[in-house]
Scaffold this active site. Structure first.
Site, PDB file in Angstrom:
ATOM      1  N   ASN A   1      10.473  12.029  37.665  1.00 39.51           N
ATOM      2  CA  ASN A   1       9.016  12.012  37.644  1.00 39.51           C
ATOM      3  C   ASN A   1       8.555  11.253  38.882  1.00 39.51           C
ATOM      4  O   ASN A   1       8.593  10.028  38.907  1.00 39.51           O
ATOM      5  CB  ASN A   1       8.513  11.332  36.361  1.00 39.51           C
ATOM      6  CG  ASN A   1       6.995  11.236  36.321  1.00 39.51           C
ATOM      7  OD1 ASN A   1       6.311  11.794  37.186  1.00 39.51           O
ATOM      8  ND2 ASN A   1       6.470  10.540  35.327  1.00 39.51           N
TER       9      ASN A   1
ATOM     10  N   LYS B   1       5.672  10.933  39.974  1.00 39.65           N
ATOM     11  CA  LYS B   1       4.326  10.361  39.801  1.00 39.65           C
ATOM     12  C   LYS B   1       3.478  10.660  41.046  1.00 39.65           C
ATOM     13  O   LYS B   1       3.674  11.700  41.681  1.00 39.65           O
ATOM     14  CB  LYS B   1       4.421   8.868  39.495  1.00 39.65           C
ATOM     15  CG  LYS B   1       5.353   8.600  38.300  1.00 39.65           C
ATOM     16  CD  LYS B   1       5.281   7.206  37.768  1.00 39.65           C
ATOM     17  CE  LYS B   1       6.240   7.056  36.590  1.00 39.65           C
ATOM     18  NZ  LYS B   1       6.219   5.727  35.988  1.00 39.65           N
TER      19      LYS B   1
ATOM     20  N   HIS C   1       2.259  11.413  29.276  1.00 41.99           N
ATOM     21  CA  HIS C   1       2.841  10.197  29.858  1.00 41.99           C
ATOM     22  C   HIS C   1       1.920   9.018  29.550  1.00 41.99           C
ATOM     23  O   HIS C   1       0.691   9.173  29.539  1.00 41.99           O
ATOM     24  CB  HIS C   1       3.017  10.382  31.366  1.00 41.99           C
ATOM     25  CG  HIS C   1       3.886   9.323  31.964  1.00 41.99           C
ATOM     26  ND1 HIS C   1       3.432   8.045  32.197  1.00 41.99           N
ATOM     27  CD2 HIS C   1       5.186   9.342  32.319  1.00 41.99           C
ATOM     28  CE1 HIS C   1       4.432   7.326  32.694  1.00 41.99           C
ATOM     29  NE2 HIS C   1       5.503   8.080  32.772  1.00 41.99           N
TER      30      HIS C   1
ATOM     31  N   GLU D   1       0.922   6.724  31.308  1.00 45.21           N
ATOM     32  CA  GLU D   1      -0.076   6.473  32.364  1.00 45.21           C
ATOM     33  C   GLU D   1      -1.290   7.386  32.186  1.00 45.21           C
ATOM     34  O   GLU D   1      -2.423   6.972  32.435  1.00 45.21           O
ATOM     35  CB  GLU D   1       0.585   6.655  33.745  1.00 45.21           C
ATOM     36  CG  GLU D   1       1.553   5.502  34.024  1.00 45.21           C
ATOM     37  CD  GLU D   1       2.765   5.864  34.863  1.00 45.21           C
ATOM     38  OE1 GLU D   1       2.782   6.939  35.496  1.00 45.21           O
ATOM     39  OE2 GLU D   1       3.720   5.055  34.877  1.00 45.21           O
TER      40      GLU D   1
ATOM     41  N   GLY E   1       8.616   0.893  35.100  1.00 46.76           N
ATOM     42  CA  GLY E   1       8.317   0.295  36.402  1.00 46.76           C
ATOM     43  C   GLY E   1       8.444  -1.216  36.426  1.00 46.76           C
ATOM     44  O   GLY E   1       8.017  -1.865  37.375  1.00 46.76           O
TER      45      GLY E   1
ATOM     46  N   SER F   1      12.736   2.359  33.700  1.00 50.97           N
ATOM     47  CA  SER F   1      13.676   1.643  34.573  1.00 50.97           C
ATOM     48  C   SER F   1      15.110   2.174  34.495  1.00 50.97           C
ATOM     49  O   SER F   1      16.058   1.402  34.602  1.00 50.97           O
ATOM     50  CB  SER F   1      13.617   0.140  34.292  1.00 50.97           C
ATOM     51  OG  SER F   1      12.312  -0.360  34.523  1.00 50.97           O
TER      52      SER F   1
HETATM   53  P1  13P Z   1      10.383   4.006  36.014  1.00 49.87           P
HETATM   54  O1  13P Z   1      11.705   4.742  36.008  1.00 49.87           O
HETATM   55  O2  13P Z   1       9.844   3.774  37.385  1.00 49.87           O
HETATM   56  O3  13P Z   1      10.421   2.797  35.143  1.00 49.87           O
HETATM   57  O4  13P Z   1       9.329   5.007  35.344  1.00 49.87           O
HETATM   58  C1  13P Z   1       9.639   5.583  34.130  1.00 49.87           C
HETATM   59  C2  13P Z   1       8.661   6.656  33.873  1.00 49.87           C
HETATM   60  O5  13P Z   1       7.501   6.404  33.602  1.00 49.87           O
HETATM   61  C3  13P Z   1       9.127   8.053  33.974  1.00 49.87           C
HETATM   62  O6  13P Z   1       8.173   8.935  33.493  1.00 49.87           O
END
Ligand code: 13P
Length: 252
Positions: A9, A11, A97, A99, A175, A215
């Protein structure tokens, strides 16, 4: 057999030049994938066609969008429909997601409608769920995540639910560098599978791929993916590094 999936992802990251370079590097890799061990790349909308050109022809590589509209077409300025995605070779769509739930106020009912739109278009939803730190600290994460699943997915029939990929992403692990332990991930994944088993039966639940996100990196992927109910990962930060993501794909 349910599929094991390494899903990237990206993002809202990369310029065109950066995306091109990352895709080019990935194109040169030969990860250990097969029919039941696949890679999915969640790319920003502007580069989806490019990603299809670079990776779409590689066996067991698939392109994903990070969102879509629940509407089929029409006067919805700024939205992207499932038919548009399908027409540029997209096969998966990340939905719900955390977010988007937080910054775009996407709720369980809207996500139910988006799931329907994706399935009706013949694509595969990667449906995200997961609890915040305060919910985890209160110890109510099982019920919270169960409700997300029930309210967005339980209207589907058994045939449809088998098409859905689940991604459990505890918000406190996204993250932050703070991965859920493999035991914590396994515990929630087993809970989710039991939730599906109660509604749809053991055989259907056994067919559903449940990914872990938060992570994931090259160094912890093998241990996480080694848990019996963890069927791969949805990877943010580490998916922007080609070598890291290669290690993650090979950890399947
Ligand atoms: P990270 O791997 O950066 O923690 O993000 C996870 C995530 O939100 C994948 O959709």
């Amino acid at each position: 057999m349910r599929k094991k999936i390494a899903a990237a992802n990206w993002k809202m990251n990369t310029t065109l030049a950066e995306a091109e370079s990352l895709l080019q590097t990935m194109q040169g890799f030969a990860p250990k994938l097969d029919e039941n061990h696949i890679a999915v790349f969640g790319i920003p909308f502007p580069y989806l066609s490019l990603a299809g050109e670079k990776l779409g022809e590689k066996p067991f590589h698939f392109i994903a969008a990070q969102n879509c509209s629940d509407k089929a077409s029409g006067a919805y300025t700024g939205e992207v429909s499932v038919a548009m995605l399908q027409s540029v070779g997209v096969r998966y769509v990340i939905l719900g997601h955390s977010e988007r739930r937080e910054y775009q106020q996407e709720g369980n009912a809207l996500l139910a409608a988006k799931t329907d739109a994706v399935l009706q278009g013949g694509l595969t939803p990667i449906f995200c769920c997961g609890e915040s730190l305060s919910i985890r600290e209160a110890g109510t994460q099982d019920a919270f995540v169960q409700k997300q699943i029930e309210e967005s997915l339980f209207h589907l029939d058994a045939q449809q639910i088998k098409q859905v990929v689940i991604a459990y992403e505890p918000i406190w692990a996204i993250g932050t560098g703070k991965t859920a332990s493999s035991a914590q991930a396994q515990e929630m994944h087993a809970h989710l599978r039991s939730v599906f088993a109660k509604q749809y039966g053991d055989d259907v639940a056994a067919e559903i791929s449940i990914l872990y996100g938060g992570s994931v990196k090259g160094a912890n992927a093998a241990e996480l993916f080694g848990q019996p109910d963890v069927d791969g990962g949805l990877v943010g930060g580490a998916s922007l590094n080609a070598e890291e993501f290669l290690t993650i794909m090979n950890a399947l």
